[in-house]
Motif scaffolding. Structure first.
Motif, PDB file in Angstrom:
ATOM      1  N   ALA A  59       0.805  -1.215   0.000  1.00 37.71           N
ATOM      2  CA  ALA A  59       0.000   0.000   0.000  1.00 37.71           C
ATOM      3  C   ALA A  59       0.846   1.276   0.000  1.00 37.71           C
ATOM      4  N   SER A  60       2.164   1.119   0.019  1.00 37.91           N
ATOM      5  CA  SER A  60       3.104   2.255  -0.019  1.00 37.91           C
ATOM      6  C   SER A  60       2.980   3.174   1.194  1.00 37.91           C
ATOM      7  N   ASN A  61       2.471   2.652   2.305  1.00 35.23           N
ATOM      8  CA  ASN A  61       2.345   3.493   3.496  1.00 35.23           C
ATOM      9  C   ASN A  61       3.131   2.957   4.700  1.00 35.23           C
ATOM     10  N   LEU A  96       4.031   5.652   7.521  1.00 38.22           N
ATOM     11  CA  LEU A  96       4.090   6.985   6.930  1.00 38.22           C
ATOM     12  C   LEU A  96       2.893   7.839   7.315  1.00 38.22           C
ATOM     13  N   ASP A  97       1.759   7.202   7.575  1.00 35.65           N
ATOM     14  CA  ASP A  97       0.543   7.955   7.916  1.00 35.65           C
ATOM     15  C   ASP A  97       0.624   8.563   9.315  1.00 35.65           C
TER      16      ASP A  97
END
Length: 704
Positions: free
Chosen positions: A167-169, A219-220
């Motif tokens: 999910a690239s997070n 990252l979130d």
């Protein structure tokens, strides 16, 4: 075909091409079927910011490409470089970071790049060009975040120790605390008035490794979670981490220090819970690979030697064995991938003999196996993204590498891409000798062997024998493939009147786990016995002069050549050892302890077969060679061997190459090295062919 990349459409591929006229590099796109160049995607000649680039990586959507320039080597696999992102749609280019960085990696959605700089991790948002630092405690020779330490890089073959989730997070990464790892220093002599020192952390056998920990950065939330699996490990490695197809489930491989137990864990990043999915054990050791592949349902493909040969297995997402896909008394030598549309696995193996390689397809249920390559030798494949085509690289001892395009469904040849006919024609004008393959029955085993005889070989005469070998665990030197660099040297020696032979003894690879792992806890025992016995048998041939037998090797091969000369002093007249291990106590933890355990637990395994403890047996001629900047096998090995030889009052020759690493190259260095070795061979084994003894001559004539 440098940096070959199959495009997502499955119909095209890219390669890195170098234009000698303009001295620039370009990424060119070719059509699989027609083999015609479709376009030049990007060329350094059109980019003012770049003189050239040496490597490239596409984002998943192939809309961006990462270009590397001015690469600077660190160790064997690691490097620093300036990196640029080229946007294919807008044809714009931007530098990732102002300094040289390590291992920049696109997020799966192509919106970000994670990279390492000075032992810390960073993330760059490509849309806003903002850079966020993730870790802050990185410090040389103390803390490394997301990049492997020296011993992991060398022995587990990894540099990047971080991974993006789907999910690239989230980014999972390994942190290495080297604080308590002993330091090793090397003098760098250079050209200045005073030398400098290179100081780095190097854990020798039995010493402290880095303390490692696993982390996940979100990252979130901009937070880092410390990951603990459901088992307490006292002294362990994490040789691989990889996100599954579930964006919240990370896989991590944990291995005990003895490396005979490997656990595969699935870690839930949402609640930090973990599940032990697979636990492998071996009486000797387990090899770490990159073959773990997750299918859409998160079941996975795994390779293992647990039935005595390396084979492919299919497990459910819970770790239940669904099927052993391949079986037989042969080895899977490469796993290429899985086509989920056709439920087919593609692999390379030794089914056509341990010195050969072929490419196969097989259904995941183990049925409908098909050999996709037809020519005997070494075949390796690069598949298109949709597995409709593969480019086969083929070579043999008599055929230079050639590249051909094949249909994956049948293996049928579609077209030739590149051949080396000009090279073959050029070599035909030289007096080269055929590399003859055979087996030699030694100590109850049929050992693979090749032999190169002089082109004007006369069976009624006697020739000196020069043996080449490496002999390290799982290695292979006797292979039906095109010439390595040393093969041209061996041809030159054959021209000068030597018979050159190579024998793969016990402990080498691709003949099953039992054959490979017999050397466990006794490195240098069975391998040395096999080389000595092989030399004795070859000495009985009427055309071999038993009084003139030599042997050489590099690295592990140097350890072996030293040992065989010392222990086989009634067989070998001379030996050359380049960059040898002379005592396993001087070598690193991961490699050495994999085969010997720790010196605290197995002192005899370390000492009884180390050359440094057998110098008193030296009778023949010995040439010892080392580079002073060898970060792998430290020059300490040779210095300590020299001192032992001196105190044993043994005469020998030696050569030291200042500021040269384990490969000993640069400028005229290799030329000087091989000239020195050739001269030593000629001086000690002689370059004159002897007439055989009368009875041997008569026997030869009767046979002839």
């Amino acid at each position: 075909m440098d940096a070959l990349h199959s495009m997502k459409n499955g119909q095209q591929y890219s390669v890195l091409n170098f234009d000698r006229a303009t001295r620039s590099t370009a990424i060119d796109i070719y059509d699989y079927k027609t083999q015609k160049k479709v376009e030049t995607l990007v060329s350094a000649s059109n980019i003012p910011e770049l003189d050239y680039f040496t490597d490239y990586t596409f984002s998943n959507d192939e809309q961006k490409v990462l270009l590397a320039t001015k690469e600077q080597s660190i160790y064997r696999r690691s490097s620093l470089a300036y990196y640029y992102v080229y946007n294919i749609n807008t044809k714009t280019i931007n530098r990732v970071f102002e300094n040289k960085i390590q291992e920049p990696t696109f997020s799966p959605d192509g919106s970000k790049i994670a990279f390492a700089f000075q032992n810390n991790l960073y993330v760059k948002d490509l849309a806003s060009s903002t850079i966020k630092q993730i870790t802050f405690d990185g410090e040389k020779n103390k803390i490394i975040n997301g990049i492997a330490d020296w011993v992991y890089e060398e022995e587990f073959s990894i540099v990047r120790a971080f991974d993006w989730n789907k999910a690239s997070n989230k980014i999972a990464f390994i942190r290495f605390d080297e604080t308590n790892v002993p330091e090793f220093s090397m003098d760098i002599y250079g050209k200045a008035l005073y030398q400098t020192q290179q100081v780095f952390k190097y854990p020798k056998a039995g010493e402290n490794n880095s303390e490692i920990s696993l982390h996940i950065y979100d990252l979130d939330t901009d937070k880092i979670a410390n990951i603990n699996v459901g088992k307490t490990y006292k002294d362990y490695y994490i040789p691989r981490i990889k996100w599954t197809n579930n964006a919240n489930v990370l896989s991590a491989q944990y291995m005990n220090r003895n490396q005979n137990e490997l656990d595969l864990w699935f870690i839930n990043a949402e609640d930090n819970t973990s599940k032990l999915v697979l636990a492998e054990k071996d009486k000797a050791y387990i090899d770490v690979t990159d073959n773990l592949t997750f299918l859409k349902d998160n079941s996975f493909i795994w390779t293992s030697e647990k039935d005595g040969y390396n084979h492919i297995y299919h497990y459910s997402k819970n770790g239940d064995l669904k099927n052993q896909v391949t079986k037989g008394n042969w080895e899977v030598t490469n796993y290429y991938g899985y086509d989920d549309e056709r439920n087919t696995i593609f692999y390379q193996s030794t089914e056509n003999g341990s010195i050969n390689r072929d490419v196969y397809s097989i259904k995941i249920n183990g049925r409908n196996k098909q050999r996709l390559t037809a020519t005997t030798g070494t075949n390796s494949a690069a598949f298109s993204a949709d597995f409709s085509y593969f480019i086969n690289t083929f070579s043999s001892a008599t055929t230079p590498p050639k590249y051909t395009l094949h249909s994956t469904s049948s293996g049928k040849l579609i077209t030739s891409i590149k051949d080396n006919d000009k090279l073959a024609q050029k070599l035909s004008s030289f007096k080269t000798s055929k590399k003859e393959f055979s087996t030699l029955s030694v100590n109850g085993n049929d050992l693979n062997m090749w032999m190169i005889k002089p082109s004007n070989f006369d069976a009624t005469k006697q020739y000196p024998l020069f043996m080449a070998q490496y002999s390290g665990p799982g290695s292979q030197s006797v292979a039906n493939s095109w010439h390595s660099t040393n093969d041209y040297w061996y041809q030159m020696l054959a021209q000068q009147g030597y018979i050159v032979v190579c024998v793969d003894g016990r402990g080498t690879g691709f003949k099953g786990a039992e054959f490979k792992k017999i050397t466990q806890n006794d490195l240098g025992k069975y391998e040395v016995e096999d080389q000595i016995e092989a030399a004795k048998q070859l000495a009985e041939l009427p055309y071999i002069d038993a009084t003139r037998i030599g042997i050489w090797g590099w690295s592990y091969g140097g350890f072996m050549s030293s040992n065989t000369l010392f222990k086989g002093n009634d067989v070998f007249k001379m030996a050359i050892a380049v960059a040898p291990v002379t005592s396993w106590r001087f070598y690193d933890t991961i490699y050495t302890e994999r085969y010997l355990g720790t010196p605290q637990n197995n002192p005899s395994g370390y000492d009884e077969n180390s050359p440094i403890n057998h110098v008193d047996k030296l009778k023949g001629d010995f040439l010892l060679i080392h580079g002073t900047a060898d970060d792998n096998v430290h020059v300490q090995n040779s210095m300590r061997l020299v001192e032992a030889l001196v105190q044993a009052n043994k005469q020998f020759e030696w050569a030291i190459y200042p500021d040269k690493n384990h490969s000993i190259y640069g400028g005229n260095t290799r030329l000087h090295l091989y000239k020195k070795m050739t001269s030593f061979i000629n001086e000690t084994l002689g370059d004159k062919i002897k007439e055989p003894k009368p009875e041997q001559k008569v026997e030869s004539q009767l046979k002839g």
